[in-house]
Design an enzyme around this catalytic site. Structure first.
Site, PDB file in Angstrom:
ATOM      1  N   ASP A  40       0.884  -1.354  -0.056  1.00  0.00           N
ATOM      2  CA  ASP A  40       0.017   0.061   0.124  1.00  0.00           C
ATOM      3  C   ASP A  40       0.890   1.240  -0.041  1.00  0.00           C
ATOM      4  OD1 ASP A  40      -2.200   1.582   0.069  1.00  0.00           O
ATOM      5  OD2 ASP A  40      -2.711   1.081   1.934  1.00  0.00           O
ATOM      6  N   GLY A  43       0.153   5.265  -4.452  1.00  0.00           N
ATOM      7  CA  GLY A  43      -0.461   6.718  -4.861  1.00  0.00           C
ATOM      8  C   GLY A  43       0.283   8.048  -3.858  1.00  0.00           C
ATOM      9  N   ARG A  44       0.223   7.730  -2.360  1.00  0.00           N
ATOM     10  CA  ARG A  44       0.541   8.935  -1.600  1.00  0.00           C
ATOM     11  C   ARG A  44       1.905   9.123  -1.959  1.00  0.00           C
ATOM     12  NH1 ARG A  44      -1.617   5.897   3.526  1.00  0.00           N
ATOM     13  NH2 ARG A  44      -2.145   4.192   1.869  1.00  0.00           N
ATOM     14  N   ARG A  53       0.077   9.213  -9.894  1.00  0.00           N
ATOM     15  CA  ARG A  53      -0.053   8.118  -9.222  1.00  0.00           C
ATOM     16  C   ARG A  53       0.690   6.709  -9.845  1.00  0.00           C
ATOM     17  NH1 ARG A  53      -3.864   7.411  -5.220  1.00  0.00           N
ATOM     18  NH2 ARG A  53      -4.098   5.250  -5.825  1.00  0.00           N
ATOM     19  N   HIS A  57       3.142   3.401  -8.815  1.00  0.00           N
ATOM     20  CA  HIS A  57       3.186   2.015  -9.185  1.00  0.00           C
ATOM     21  C   HIS A  57       4.364   1.539  -9.882  1.00  0.00           C
ATOM     22  CE1 HIS A  57      -1.043   2.252  -7.573  1.00  0.00           C
ATOM     23  NE2 HIS A  57      -1.724   2.987  -8.850  1.00  0.00           N
ATOM     24  N   SER A  85      -6.740  -5.859  -6.529  1.00  0.00           N
ATOM     25  CA  SER A  85      -7.807  -6.433  -5.810  1.00  0.00           C
ATOM     26  C   SER A  85      -9.023  -6.665  -6.685  1.00  0.00           C
ATOM     27  CB  SER A  85      -8.256  -5.881  -4.552  1.00  0.00           C
ATOM     28  OG  SER A  85      -8.816  -4.469  -4.796  1.00  0.00           O
ATOM     29  N   GLU A  87     -11.531  -5.122  -5.900  1.00  0.00           N
ATOM     30  CA  GLU A  87     -12.345  -3.895  -5.828  1.00  0.00           C
ATOM     31  C   GLU A  87     -11.388  -2.630  -6.757  1.00  0.00           C
ATOM     32  OE1 GLU A  87     -11.773  -5.786  -3.267  1.00  0.00           O
ATOM     33  OE2 GLU A  87     -13.765  -6.520  -3.267  1.00  0.00           O
ATOM     34  N   TRP A  89     -10.831  -2.339  -9.857  1.00  0.00           N
ATOM     35  CA  TRP A  89     -11.524  -2.000 -10.880  1.00  0.00           C
ATOM     36  C   TRP A  89     -12.281  -0.733 -10.922  1.00  0.00           C
ATOM     37  CZ3 TRP A  89      -9.586  -4.578 -15.055  1.00  0.00           C
ATOM     38  CH2 TRP A  89      -9.246  -5.885 -15.006  1.00  0.00           C
ATOM     39  N   ARG A  91     -11.116   2.066  -9.766  1.00  0.00           N
ATOM     40  CA  ARG A  91     -10.163   3.050 -10.040  1.00  0.00           C
ATOM     41  C   ARG A  91     -10.189   3.938 -11.281  1.00  0.00           C
ATOM     42  NH1 ARG A  91      -4.913   2.565  -6.432  1.00  0.00           N
ATOM     43  NH2 ARG A  91      -6.103   1.545  -4.623  1.00  0.00           N
ATOM     44  N   LEU A 151      12.347 -19.412  -4.204  1.00  0.00           N
ATOM     45  CA  LEU A 151      11.032 -18.572  -3.580  1.00  0.00           C
ATOM     46  C   LEU A 151       9.987 -18.648  -4.794  1.00  0.00           C
ATOM     47  CD1 LEU A 151      10.048 -16.475  -1.572  1.00  0.00           C
ATOM     48  CD2 LEU A 151      10.399 -14.950  -3.604  1.00  0.00           C
ATOM     49  N   ARG A 204       1.563  -5.114   6.042  1.00  0.00           N
ATOM     50  CA  ARG A 204       0.882  -4.076   5.379  1.00  0.00           C
ATOM     51  C   ARG A 204       1.849  -2.831   5.454  1.00  0.00           C
ATOM     52  NH1 ARG A 204      -5.224  -2.576   4.063  1.00  0.00           N
ATOM     53  NH2 ARG A 204      -5.082  -0.926   2.865  1.00  0.00           N
TER      54      ARG A 204
HETATM   55  C1  FPP Z   1      -1.857   0.059  -3.389  1.00  0.00           C
HETATM   56  O1  FPP Z   1      -1.539   1.717  -3.211  1.00  0.00           O
HETATM   57  C2  FPP Z   1      -1.336  -0.375  -4.511  1.00  0.00           C
HETATM   58  C3  FPP Z   1      -1.836  -0.882  -5.546  1.00  0.00           C
HETATM   59  C4  FPP Z   1      -3.281  -1.256  -5.675  1.00  0.00           C
HETATM   60  C5  FPP Z   1      -1.210  -1.406  -6.828  1.00  0.00           C
HETATM   61  C6  FPP Z   1       0.021  -2.176  -6.404  1.00  0.00           C
HETATM   62  C7  FPP Z   1       0.704  -2.815  -7.493  1.00  0.00           C
HETATM   63  C8  FPP Z   1       2.043  -2.798  -7.698  1.00  0.00           C
HETATM   64  C9  FPP Z   1       2.857  -2.655  -6.734  1.00  0.00           C
HETATM   65  C10 FPP Z   1       2.768  -3.119  -9.156  1.00  0.00           C
HETATM   66  C11 FPP Z   1       2.019  -4.522  -9.530  1.00  0.00           C
HETATM   67  C12 FPP Z   1       2.841  -5.131 -10.436  1.00  0.00           C
HETATM   68  C13 FPP Z   1       3.108  -6.347 -11.119  1.00  0.00           C
HETATM   69  C14 FPP Z   1       4.356  -6.694 -11.677  1.00  0.00           C
HETATM   70  C15 FPP Z   1       1.927  -7.211 -10.741  1.00  0.00           C
HETATM   71  P1  FPP Z   1      -2.376   2.783  -3.584  1.00  0.00           P
HETATM   72  O2  FPP Z   1      -2.360   2.966  -5.037  1.00  0.00           O
HETATM   73  O3  FPP Z   1      -3.736   2.311  -3.161  1.00  0.00           O
HETATM   74  O4  FPP Z   1      -1.802   3.912  -2.624  1.00  0.00           O
HETATM   75  P2  FPP Z   1      -2.348   4.965  -2.179  1.00  0.00           P
HETATM   76  O5  FPP Z   1      -3.284   4.266  -0.739  1.00  0.00           O
HETATM   77  O6  FPP Z   1      -1.393   5.786  -1.207  1.00  0.00           O
HETATM   78  O7  FPP Z   1      -3.554   5.696  -2.662  1.00  0.00           O
END
Ligand code: FPP
Length: 258
Positions: A40, A43-44, A53, A57, A85, A87, A89, A91, A151, A204
């Site tokens: 998590d 975005g922040r 954002r 990622h 997740s 959920e 979708w 966004r 792993l 988390r």
């Molecule tokens: C949550 O942060 C993060 C996600 C919903 C996406 C996580 C995805 C990746 C780290 C990359 C995926 C890559 C592969 C290879 C599968 P947020 O956007 O909710 O952050 P915020 O709470 O600060 O807004």
């Protein structure tokens, strides 16, 4: 040899010191077999730097590589990462579009390194809702790495724990009805889940303290660590700190202290 120390104790303490020097973990630390991370704060992290954002990622995907390699080096057997997740979708369209492209960018950049480090990629969730190109790159990474024995890096994608339980219950009931399954036990049922293993340690990142529909069955007896560090800033030493903290917890699984 210090007074009162047997040869076996001396050998154990020497090998603990050696383990500590090579892993960077304090001596005698037990590494969890199965770990899960709710990644998590992307975005922040980006917002704080005046970036879109998607930049969070992108950096978050690099962190997957860093943490995957470190978990592998430390001897974690399975690491389950919550990447998308059921959920997510909801966004904005451009963010969802970017998240669908990220697996392709990630594997283009890192698949060789995952192979060199003997890491096996798997996924948990329903891939079918993703564009064909996303499904293809994920399936290709799974196939390419399937014989690796290090792993297991399990990417949870279009994953929701309630949905996972619903699908498993449906299939289980069908198999019981058809006589293919007659052991109504927790152990048998867990084989119907995307992730059959119990999770030892859940982390988390980024300060929120909730489970967000992740691995509800598998987390029954997990240790939970919530760290303020945003996922893009989470590094090898953050992982080692969490594993050290996990070792200070006393796991009783509902029993009493021995
Ligand atoms: C949550 O942060 C993060 C996600 C919903 C996406 C996580 C995805 C990746 C780290 C990359 C995926 C890559 C592969 C290879 C599968 P947020 O956007 O909710 O952050 P915020 O709470 O600060 O807004």
């Amino acid at each position: 040899m210090p007074a009162g120390q047997t040869m076996q104790e001396r050998t154990d303490s020497m090998s603990e010191q050696k383990q500590s020097q090579t892993t960077g973990l304090p001596a005698g630390i037990q590494v969890p077999d199965t770990m899960a991370i709710i990644m998590d704060g992307n975005g922040r992290w980006a917002k704080k730097r005046g970036l879109p954002r998607t930049a969070g990622h992108k950096k978050g995907a690099d962190t997957i590589h860093t943490i995957g390699l470190e978990a592998n080096r430390l001897g974690v057997k399975k690491l389950i990462l919550y990447a998308f997740s059921t959920e997510n979708w909801k966004r904005p369209e451009d963010e969802v579009g970017y998240l669908c492209k990220l697996p392709g960018l990630f594997f283009d950049r890192y698949i060789r390194d995952l192979m060199n480090n003997n890491i096996r990629v798997t996924f948990a969730g329903e891939l079918g809702r993703f564009p064909d190109s996303t499904q293809k790159v994920i399936r290709r990474a799974v196939e390419q790495t399937e014989d690796n024995t290090g792993l297991e890096l399990c990417i949870a994608i279009n994953y929701g724990a309630r949905r996972e339980l619903l699908l498993a219950a449906q299939k289980y009931a069908e198999d019981v009805r058809n006589g293919r399954e007659n052991n109504v036990t927790e152990e048998e049922f867990s084989k119907y889940l995307f992730v059959p293993e119990e999770v030892d340690l859940l982390i988390r990142t980024s300060g929120e303290e909730r489970i967000s529909n992740f691995l509800l069955w598998q987390l029954a007896y997990s240790e939970l660590i919530f760290t303020p560090t945003a996922w893009p800033d989470f590094d090898e030493s953050s992982l080692r700190e969490c594993i050290t903290e996990y070792n200070h917890r006393e796991r009783r699984f509902g029993g009493v202290k021995a």
